[in-house]
Design a protein around this motif. Structure first.
Motif, PDB file in Angstrom:
ATOM      1  N   LEU A 114      -9.306 -11.987 -35.085  1.00 32.56           N
ATOM      2  CA  LEU A 114      -8.262 -12.462 -34.174  1.00 32.56           C
ATOM      3  C   LEU A 114      -7.773 -13.855 -34.571  1.00 32.56           C
ATOM      4  O   LEU A 114      -6.577 -14.154 -34.497  1.00 32.56           O
ATOM      5  CB  LEU A 114      -8.792 -12.470 -32.736  1.00 32.56           C
ATOM      6  CG  LEU A 114      -9.061 -11.098 -32.114  1.00 32.56           C
ATOM      7  CD1 LEU A 114      -9.654 -11.253 -30.716  1.00 32.56           C
ATOM      8  CD2 LEU A 114      -7.786 -10.265 -32.057  1.00 32.56           C
ATOM      9  N   VAL A 115      -8.693 -14.699 -34.995  1.00 35.22           N
ATOM     10  CA  VAL A 115      -8.310 -16.032 -35.452  1.00 35.22           C
ATOM     11  C   VAL A 115      -7.421 -15.937 -36.697  1.00 35.22           C
ATOM     12  O   VAL A 115      -6.423 -16.655 -36.835  1.00 35.22           O
ATOM     13  CB  VAL A 115      -9.568 -16.887 -35.728  1.00 35.22           C
ATOM     14  CG1 VAL A 115      -9.224 -18.107 -36.562  1.00 35.22           C
ATOM     15  CG2 VAL A 115     -10.210 -17.313 -34.414  1.00 35.22           C
ATOM     16  N   ALA A 116      -7.771 -15.038 -37.618  1.00 44.17           N
ATOM     17  CA  ALA A 116      -6.969 -14.859 -38.834  1.00 44.17           C
ATOM     18  C   ALA A 116      -5.564 -14.364 -38.495  1.00 44.17           C
ATOM     19  O   ALA A 116      -4.574 -14.822 -39.077  1.00 44.17           O
ATOM     20  CB  ALA A 116      -7.664 -13.884 -39.780  1.00 44.17           C
ATOM     21  N   ILE A 117      -5.468 -13.430 -37.552  1.00 40.29           N
ATOM     22  CA  ILE A 117      -4.157 -12.913 -37.145  1.00 40.29           C
ATOM     23  C   ILE A 117      -3.304 -14.038 -36.559  1.00 40.29           C
ATOM     24  O   ILE A 117      -2.112 -14.163 -36.870  1.00 40.29           O
ATOM     25  CB  ILE A 117      -4.323 -11.761 -36.139  1.00 40.29           C
ATOM     26  CG1 ILE A 117      -4.942 -10.549 -36.836  1.00 40.29           C
ATOM     27  CG2 ILE A 117      -2.987 -11.380 -35.514  1.00 40.29           C
ATOM     28  CD1 ILE A 117      -5.331  -9.428 -35.887  1.00 40.29           C
ATOM     29  N   ALA A 118      -3.918 -14.860 -35.714  1.00 41.62           N
ATOM     30  CA  ALA A 118      -3.174 -15.976 -35.122  1.00 41.62           C
ATOM     31  C   ALA A 118      -2.718 -16.972 -36.184  1.00 41.62           C
ATOM     32  O   ALA A 118      -1.590 -17.488 -36.136  1.00 41.62           O
ATOM     33  CB  ALA A 118      -4.037 -16.676 -34.071  1.00 41.62           C
ATOM     34  N   ALA A 119      -3.588 -17.230 -37.159  1.00 39.09           N
ATOM     35  CA  ALA A 119      -3.238 -18.189 -38.211  1.00 39.09           C
ATOM     36  C   ALA A 119      -2.126 -17.673 -39.113  1.00 39.09           C
ATOM     37  O   ALA A 119      -1.419 -18.461 -39.750  1.00 39.09           O
ATOM     38  CB  ALA A 119      -4.475 -18.514 -39.052  1.00 39.09           C
ATOM     39  N   CYS A 120      -1.948 -16.340 -39.171  1.00 34.27           N
ATOM     40  CA  CYS A 120      -0.942 -15.735 -40.047  1.00 34.27           C
ATOM     41  C   CYS A 120       0.475 -15.835 -39.490  1.00 34.27           C
ATOM     42  O   CYS A 120       1.429 -15.464 -40.185  1.00 34.27           O
ATOM     43  CB  CYS A 120      -1.263 -14.263 -40.282  1.00 34.27           C
ATOM     44  SG  CYS A 120      -2.602 -14.014 -41.439  1.00 34.27           S
TER      45      CYS A 120
END
Length: 739
Positions: A6-12
């Motif tokens: 979820l953190v990676a998706i937000a950072a993308c």
């Protein structure tokens, strides 16, 4: 894994906005030109301002992110996106528009440069490749949705280019909210600044479990840059048991490891024998012997990945995650048996464990404790001369020749361990030696010549079984030569905060391992830019027009301008399923394998394009073949050569200089992008499409050779182990040159 995903998706979202902006300006420039009556040079400047801004901000983004952190830079990126959208929406003339485009480029540069770094530093090693392919997916998704928006607006009577560009502020608000209220700081950056308690809390959130002390120890070991690293071999078996015929060193060099069941302990003893990794280290593999130019680093990494089982767990269960960096005494081992700093703390009345003071300055010794995972209870309070995180040599784990070690599983079949040995010098004085060891299992229980495999979850050697293990042995990252000269009771270790601002980071670029990694990173980024994707995308509308797509759409009453937008949307839509497949394969097949497999397809596609540009069979056949080649080229490129250079660059540099090195590689990327963008029209008029595609085919061939000889496989390996391998590989490359 849910938290990290979820953190990676937000950072993308930053990459999504980059793709959105790239597509928006490509469509809006048509209407900008009509409205403001721009000259061709000014038109090119409006488009290029974002590239110029991205390249400019990249020069300082890395060092600043190493100083202030990754998260503040991502927040700054979202703010720049938002402000630039407002400026472009308001812009009354071309000068204000250029300022808005420049601010937009600043936001793009920060997001594209630091997004992959942030994801790599927060993702577990076994899904790091998949999560780091998300930026590519997000960028293509942003372009697809933007082209769809522009196509819809182009069907209106008077499309507004200001509205097209200003809509960027809406998704950038979501990016800002998530960056401020959801994204945590990178745990690796926090550890590098000595903020251990906050790093522990972030890891607990990302991993979804309370006990993260093993990974905390790994992150601490990642703070080192350079140093002498050696590859050794061990035989590991149940305590005091080795297989027949295996000759080991004396017991004082043994490493005690703790098994998955209570009461089960194993012993690792140094040997000279069958380790694939050590054999490669000494003699090189058959591949490197057959290819003299093969980088020893490639064979070192390859020896780890060659025979991994398809269903093997990325998390070895050979050693449980006790989370111990230093073995600790039981509560009754106090008084004179505690180290000097512990005695000092008791005398000065530091907060006790019961007091529960949650601050980095109140963390107690040792760094990570086997009895507890609370970092606020584990870290030592820094003193004026640098704290000494000392091992309690008389603890219950220190029995037998003064040696102790504890291991933690760190992913990819690797184990983290430490050993403390004592020896007497010629004057009879006892001296301590403290080593950090990365262990990798080789073979299966009971095998004498095991290949490099990771034992699946429940495969624990039966009584009497043993395995081979390769080991990367080096000084701990926090080892202090200055403190050793003060003859501390335990290993001379300093608090991470004591090393946070130690010396200029530019000097680290001269370390052999860092230079080696920079060569790989710069090379792959530069070759990617000249591999032809920009030219093929530029050519795609012409190809589809030859195939009759534009005529078909024109018969439906759609203008030629709207047709070009729809074709571009279709092209980007094709990328999405290919990138999704790449996300799945990135941690299974690996980065190197995907590149070596897809680059020949790129070359073949370009060669066919050249042939059918020169030879005309029939208009229908030519259009069909050219269309197929373009689609194959685009799909193969975005599934491997598109995302992998950024993934590799985010993996191969040490924590303390990762931002700086990424900035250097990103600078090369943007310079290459600018060169390709501005030379393409000139090359079209001078050598034509055949000449351009011929150059691209040659660059792709050079890329394949470069990947084969110089680019290692990094899938599933902890970042700290990867950087350690680069240090070893650089050392071996230097030795090979001297020979």
């Amino acid at each position: 894994m849910k938290g990290a995903a979820l953190v990676a998706i937000a950072a993308c979202i930053g990459n999504f906005l980059q793709g959105w902006d790239n597509a928006t300006i490509a469509g809006a420039i048509i209407y900008i030109n009509k409205d403001l009556k721009l000259q061709s040079s000014v038109e090119g400047l409006v488009v290029a301002m974002s590239l110029i801004g991205a390249a400019a901000i990249t020069t300082c983004s890395g060092p600043i992110s190493d100083w202030l952190g990754r998260r503040p830079m991502l927040i700054m990126s979202s703010v720049l996106y938002f402000v630039s959208g407002l400026v472009m929406f308001w812009s009354p003339n071309v000068y204000v528009l250029c300022i808005g485009r420049l601010l937009d480029g600043f936001g793009i540069g920060l997001a594209v440069t630091l997004g992959p770094v942030y994801i790599s530093e927060t993702a577990p090693s076994d899904i790091r490749g998949m999560l780091n392919t998300l930026p590519q997916f997000a960028g293509s998704g942003g372009m697809f949705l933007s082209y769809c928006m522009i196509f819809g607006m182009s069907l209106t009577t008077s499309p507004s280019w200001r509205l097209m560009l200003g809509i960027l502020s809406i998704p950038s608000l979501l990016y800002f909210v998530l960056a401020v209220f959801y994204l945590p700081e990178s745990p690796r950056w926090l550890v590098s600044k000595g903020k251990m308690l906050e790093a522990k809390r972030v890891l607990q959130r990302l991993r979804g479990r309370e006990d993260v002390s093993g990974e905390m120890a790994l992150l601490t070991e990642g703070l080192g840059i350079g140093g002498e690293t050696s590859i050794e071999e061990y035989i590991i078996g149940p305590a005091d048991e080795l297989a027949d015929g295996q000759e080991a060193t004396v017991d004082k060099d043994k490493i005690k490891l703790y098994g998955p069941e209570e009461g089960l302990s194993w012993v690792a003893k140094p040997v000279t024998g069958q380790s694939s990794l050590a054999l490669v280290s000494r003699h090189g593999s058959m591949v490197s012997q057959g290819v003299p130019l093969m980088d020893p680093l490639v064979t070192l990494f390859g020896s780890v990945h060659e025979k991994l089982p398809e269903t093997g767990s990325m998390r070895s269960m050979l050693f449980p995650n006790f989370g111990s960096m230093f073995s600790t005494a039981e509560p009754h081992f106090k008084t004179e048996q505690w180290d000097e700093e512990s005695v000092q703390r008791e005398g000065e009345g530091y907060t006790s464990e019961a007091g529960g003071g949650d601050s980095d300055d109140n963390l107690q010794s040792p760094l990570i404790s086997r009895q507890t995972t609370s970092m606020e209870k584990d870290m030592a309070h820094p003193t004026s001369h640098g704290s000494v995180l000392s091992m309690r040599r008389h603890s219950s784990l220190m029995q037998g020749a003064g040696d102790a070690v504890d291991g933690t599983g760190i992913g990819g079949g690797w184990q983290l361990a430490w050993k403390w040995t004592e020896r007497e010098d010629k004057d009879g004085n006892k001296e301590g030696g403290f080593k950090r060891i990365f262990l990798h299992q080789e073979g299966v229980p009971g095998s004498h010549r095991g290949s490099l495999v990771s034992l699946p979850g429940g495969d624990v050697p039966e009584e009497g079984g043993y395995i081979h293990a390769a080991a990367l042995v080096s000084q701990p990252a926090l080892y202090s030569k200055e403190l050793m000269d003060q003859h501390p009771v335990g290993p001379a270790m300093v608090h991470p905060s004591q090393t946070a601002t130690k010396g200029p980071i530019w000097s680290a670029l001269l370390e052999p391992g860092v230079k080696h990694a920079l060569f790989v990173g710069i090379g792959i980024q530069l070759l990617q830019q000249f591999a032809g994707i920009n030219g093929v995308l530029y050519y795609t509308p012409q190809i589809l027009e030859k195939a009759g797509v534009s005529v078909l759409l024109a018969n439906l009453g759609i203008s030629s301008t709207s047709v070009s937008f729809l074709i571009s949307a279709f092209t980007n839509f094709l990328m999405l399923p290919c990138i999704a497949v790449a996300m799945r394969l990135m941690d299974i097949s690996g980065r190197r394998t995907l590149l070596l497999t897809t680059i020949p397809v790129l070359i073949l596609s370009l060669v066919v394009l050249i042939i059918f540009e020169l030879v005309t069979v029939s208009s229908v056949v030519n259009a069909a073949i050219l269309t197929a080649c373009v689609i194959v080229f685009i799909c193969c490129f975005v599934s491997a050569y598109g995302p992998i250079p950024n993934i590799l660059c985010s993996e191969i540099f040490p924590t303390r200089v990762r931002g700086l090195c990424i900035a250097i590689c990103a600078m090369v990327y943007w310079i290459g992008d600018i060169i390709v963008t501005y030379t393409l029209p000139v090359m079209l008029s001078s050598i034509g499409l055949v000449g351009i595609f011929s150059i691209y085919a040659v660059v792709c061939a050079i890329s394949w050779v470069f990947v084969f000889l110089k680019v290692p496989e990094t899938k599933g390996m902890p970042l700290e182990v990867i950087t350690e391998f680069f240090a070893v590989g650089a050392k071996q490359a230097a030795a090979a040159k001297n020979e």
